[in-house]
Each structure stands twice: as C-alpha cells, then as structure tokens.
Scaffold this active site. Structure first.
Site, short mmCIF file in Angstrom:
data_model
loop_
_atom_site.label_atom_id
_atom_site.label_comp_id
_atom_site.label_asym_id
_atom_site.label_seq_id
_atom_site.Cartn_x
_atom_site.Cartn_y
_atom_site.Cartn_z
N ASP A 25 0.89 -1.27 -0.06
CA ASP A 25 0.06 0.01 -0.16
C ASP A 25 0.95 1.19 -0.07
O ASP A 25 1.99 1.16 0.57
CB ASP A 25 -0.94 -0.10 1.27
CG ASP A 25 -1.93 0.96 1.04
OD1 ASP A 25 -2.33 1.50 0.06
OD2 ASP A 25 -2.75 1.17 2.09
N GLY A 28 -0.16 5.51 -4.22
CA GLY A 28 -0.63 6.64 -4.62
C GLY A 28 -0.24 7.80 -4.13
O GLY A 28 0.22 8.93 -4.41
N TRP A 30 2.68 8.25 -2.54
CA TRP A 30 4.21 8.32 -3.03
C TRP A 30 4.23 9.26 -4.14
O TRP A 30 4.90 10.16 -4.04
CB TRP A 30 4.82 6.80 -3.38
CG TRP A 30 6.29 6.88 -3.82
CD1 TRP A 30 7.19 6.66 -2.89
CD2 TRP A 30 6.78 7.08 -5.11
NE1 TRP A 30 8.59 6.95 -3.51
CE2 TRP A 30 8.32 7.13 -4.80
CE3 TRP A 30 6.12 7.22 -6.25
CZ2 TRP A 30 9.05 7.05 -5.98
CZ3 TRP A 30 7.12 7.44 -7.50
CH2 TRP A 30 8.48 7.22 -7.24
N HIS A 42 2.34 3.49 -8.94
CA HIS A 42 2.17 2.00 -9.03
C HIS A 42 3.43 1.54 -9.93
O HIS A 42 3.82 0.27 -9.77
CB HIS A 42 0.81 1.88 -9.83
CG HIS A 42 -0.38 2.16 -9.19
ND1 HIS A 42 -0.62 1.74 -7.90
CD2 HIS A 42 -1.37 3.03 -9.39
CE1 HIS A 42 -1.87 2.40 -7.48
NE2 HIS A 42 -2.33 2.92 -8.50
N ASN A 73 -11.05 -2.60 -5.18
CA ASN A 73 -10.19 -1.39 -6.05
C ASN A 73 -11.00 -1.35 -7.74
O ASN A 73 -10.76 -0.52 -8.38
CB ASN A 73 -8.66 -2.12 -6.39
CG ASN A 73 -7.81 -1.86 -5.20
OD1 ASN A 73 -6.82 -2.53 -4.81
ND2 ASN A 73 -8.31 -1.20 -4.32
N TRP A 74 -11.85 -2.35 -7.76
CA TRP A 74 -12.67 -2.15 -9.03
C TRP A 74 -13.59 -1.00 -9.10
O TRP A 74 -14.17 -0.48 -10.20
CB TRP A 74 -13.67 -3.34 -9.35
CG TRP A 74 -12.90 -4.39 -9.86
CD1 TRP A 74 -12.87 -5.73 -8.97
CD2 TRP A 74 -12.15 -4.93 -10.98
NE1 TRP A 74 -11.85 -6.79 -9.89
CE2 TRP A 74 -11.70 -6.13 -11.01
CE3 TRP A 74 -11.79 -4.07 -12.29
CZ2 TRP A 74 -10.94 -6.56 -12.17
CZ3 TRP A 74 -11.22 -4.47 -13.36
CH2 TRP A 74 -10.75 -5.73 -13.20
N ARG A 199 -4.92 -1.70 8.82
CA ARG A 199 -5.95 -2.43 8.61
C ARG A 199 -5.68 -3.55 7.66
O ARG A 199 -4.83 -3.81 6.85
CB ARG A 199 -7.29 -1.48 8.17
CG ARG A 199 -6.79 -0.78 6.92
CD ARG A 199 -8.22 -0.08 6.41
NE ARG A 199 -7.89 0.84 5.17
CZ ARG A 199 -7.38 2.09 5.54
NH1 ARG A 199 -7.28 2.61 6.64
NH2 ARG A 199 -6.89 3.06 4.43
C1 IPE Z 1 -5.44 -2.78 -0.34
O1 IPE Z 1 -5.14 -1.33 -0.16
C2 IPE Z 1 -5.39 -3.30 -1.68
C3 IPE Z 1 -4.16 -3.62 -2.12
C4 IPE Z 1 -2.75 -3.23 -1.68
C5 IPE Z 1 -3.83 -4.15 -3.40
P1 IPE Z 1 -6.14 -0.26 -0.74
O2 IPE Z 1 -5.46 1.12 -0.70
O3 IPE Z 1 -7.08 -0.47 -1.55
O4 IPE Z 1 -6.86 -0.27 0.82
P2 IPE Z 1 -7.97 0.70 1.58
O5 IPE Z 1 -8.95 0.65 0.72
O6 IPE Z 1 -7.28 1.90 1.76
O7 IPE Z 1 -8.25 0.14 2.93
C1 IPE Z 2 -1.61 0.12 -3.35
O1 IPE Z 2 -1.25 1.63 -3.30
C2 IPE Z 2 -1.94 -0.34 -4.79
C3 IPE Z 2 -3.23 -0.53 -5.04
C4 IPE Z 2 -4.22 -0.55 -4.33
C5 IPE Z 2 -3.55 -1.06 -6.14
P1 IPE Z 2 -2.55 2.92 -3.29
O2 IPE Z 2 -3.03 3.21 -4.66
O3 IPE Z 2 -3.83 2.34 -2.39
O4 IPE Z 2 -2.08 3.92 -2.83
P2 IPE Z 2 -2.38 4.86 -1.67
O5 IPE Z 2 -3.02 4.33 -0.31
O6 IPE Z 2 -3.54 5.62 -2.37
O7 IPE Z 2 -1.34 5.75 -1.30
MG MG Z 3 -4.29 2.46 -0.43
#
Ligand code: IPE
Ligand code: IPE
Ligand code: MG
Length: 254
Positions: A25, A28, A30, A42, A73-74, A199
């Site tokens: 995680d 985004g 970063w 990513h 994530n969808w 979490r």
């Molecule tokens: C969890 O991260 C899913 C992955 C790392 C692929 P998210 O960034 O989607 O989780 P939430 O929504 O903040 O809990």
């Molecule tokens: C994890 O990074 C990658 C995926 C969930 C696909 P995020 O995209 O959730 O990054 P943040 O949490 O927004 O920084």
């Molecule tokens: Mg995230």
C-alpha cells in the site's frame, strides 16, 4: 541504512515465516507527494515487487502472497484501473525469465473472470509454465477479496451437501480450507502492510487467523530490502503462542 551483508545472515539463522502476505500500500501517496500521477507510484511499486521477491527467494521462503488488486479496487477511477492492468501485463512479460530461471512457481488468487484478456491470458500462461517449479510459490492476489472467497467456499460446500456428496456435520475447518483459493499453501505466518495504514482491507482473513501482523510506515515504492529485512527481524522478536502460555512454550510438558 543497515548493511545488508551484516543483517541478512543474522535473519537467516532464526526461524523464518513459511508464508508471508504483503499488502503493498501507498503507491498513490508516494506519487502525490512528488506531484506525479498516481500511476507513477504504481510503476515504481512494481520495481519493489521484483526486489522483495528476489530477497524472499534468496532467504529460502516457501511462499509469498502479494495483494496487487482488491475486489474493492474495481471501484477506483477507470483510468487508474486501466493503468494498473497495463502494468500487470507489463510485469508478467518482464518477470517471465526471472520467475522461470529462479524456479519460482507463480500462482494467482481472485476472481479472474473480471480481468481483461491481456492480463488473464499471460497470467494463466505463466502460472502453467512455472507450475512444476519447486523453490518458492509467488501468489498474486488480483481481483481478490477474502470475504468473496469465503462466500464462494461456503457456496461450494453447500452444493456438495445438496448433491449428497457430504453431510453437514462433515463441514469442518479442513473442508472449508479445501475450497479456498489458497488451498495447498501453508497458513500465513507474517502479514505485512506498508504505508502506515493499520487494517487488513479484506486480505486473507481466514489464512491470517494466527499471522503476526507487521505494519511498516514506509510507502510501498520506498519499501526495499532493508525494510523487508526489518519486518522479518520484527517477526523474529515475537513469541507466537497459539493460545498456550509462555511457560508452556518454554517447556512443553507443563
Ligand atoms: C489494499 O489497499 C489493496 C491492495 C494493496 C491491493 P487499498 O489502498 O485499496 O486499501 P484501503 O481501501 O485503503 O483499505
Ligand atoms: C496500493 O497503493 C496499490 C493498490 C491498491 C492497487 P494505493 O494505490 O492504495 O496507494 P494509496 O493508499 O492511495 O497511497
Ligand atoms: Mg491504498
């Protein structure tokens, strides 16, 4: 930064987790911190996948499961989803040799029907091509949700009962496990989440029932070997009691 050469042998001397799950995680954030589009986070994150996988393989770990894309994530903006899918197919192309040359067995868990053909096909192809590799199982959780997986397992068991193949009393933990996507993998010993979030976000809920949770404040694109080794060191400092007392663990006859 700790010297890898001095730290790694120390980690190797003590019990290592058989199976590590990682919630990668922070991509985004970063990117946003640097004024870049989220996709750049990513992209950089994909390089860390290679680095951490290599380190895990070198340490002799049995299984690593990476949360790459959740069912939830969808719901992200469509252009981010498209970018992530493109990165996934790029990853599969670029890592093919690394995976095959290092005797890594690629595995995938999740609802694959939802994936575009450009991802699903090379993914399944590489899983098949690497199926007989024995050194480490690398599982990608894509389009994965643990609740969805458990619902699916419950439905399969119910169908078996309805067909008269088993009795309701025969449904136990082992039977349920047999219907999970992770069937055959050891249970998760250590669950890592990067980026400071505390979490589980619908990842391997059943499989992590007794996992040691290790939270790192590092954003995934900055999560390199030293941070990974730090997590392992943290794991090795824990006492895994599984319901017993400390005294019982020290002398099993008590
Ligand atoms: C969890 O991260 C899913 C992955 C790392 C692929 P998210 O960034 O989607 O989780 P939430 O929504 O903040 O809990
Ligand atoms: C994890 O990074 C990658 C995926 C969930 C696909 P995020 O995209 O959730 O990054 P943040 O949490 O927004 O920084
Ligand atoms: Mg995230």
């Amino acid at each position: 930064m700790k010297s890898l050469n001095s730290f790694e042998p120390f980690i190797k001397q003590r019990p290592l987790p058989r199976h590590i799950g990682i919630i990668m995680d922070g991509n985004g954030r970063w990117a946003e911190l640097r004024g870049l589009p989220r996709l750049e986070g990513h992209r950089e994150g994909a390089n860390r996948v290679r680095e951490v996988t290599r380190c895990a393989r070198r340490l002799g770990l049995e299984a690593v499961t990476l949360y790459a894309f959740s069912m939830q994530n969808w719901m992200r903006p469509w252009d981010e989803i498209e970018g992530l899918m493109a990165l996934l197919s790029e990853y599969l192309l670029k890592e093919r040799h690394e995976i095959l040359d290092n005797q890594i067995k690629l595995n995938v868990i999740g609802e694959l029907d939802r994936l575009p053909d450009e991802v699903r096909e090379p993914l399944l192809e590489l899983c098949e091509a690497s199926a007989s590799n024995k050194e480490m199982v690398l599982t990608l959780a894509v389009s994965y949700g643990s609740r969805e997986e458990l619902v699916f397992a419950a439905r399969r068991l119910a169908q078996r009962v309805a067909r008269g193949e088993m009795r309701p009393e025969e449904i136990d933990a082992k039977a349920l496990e047999g219907e999970l996507f992770t069937f055959g993998l050891p249970e998760v010993d250590m669950l890592v989440r990067t980026s400071g979030e505390l979490r589980i976000s619908n990842f391997l809920l059943w499989q992590s029932a007794y996992a040691e949770l290790v939270f790192s404040s590092t954003l995934w694109p900055d999560f390199r070997e030293p941070q990974f080794l730090d997590c392992l060191a943290e794991y090795q400092r824990r006492e895994r009691r599984f319901g017993y007392t400390s005294a019982q663990l020290r002398s099993p006859s008590t």
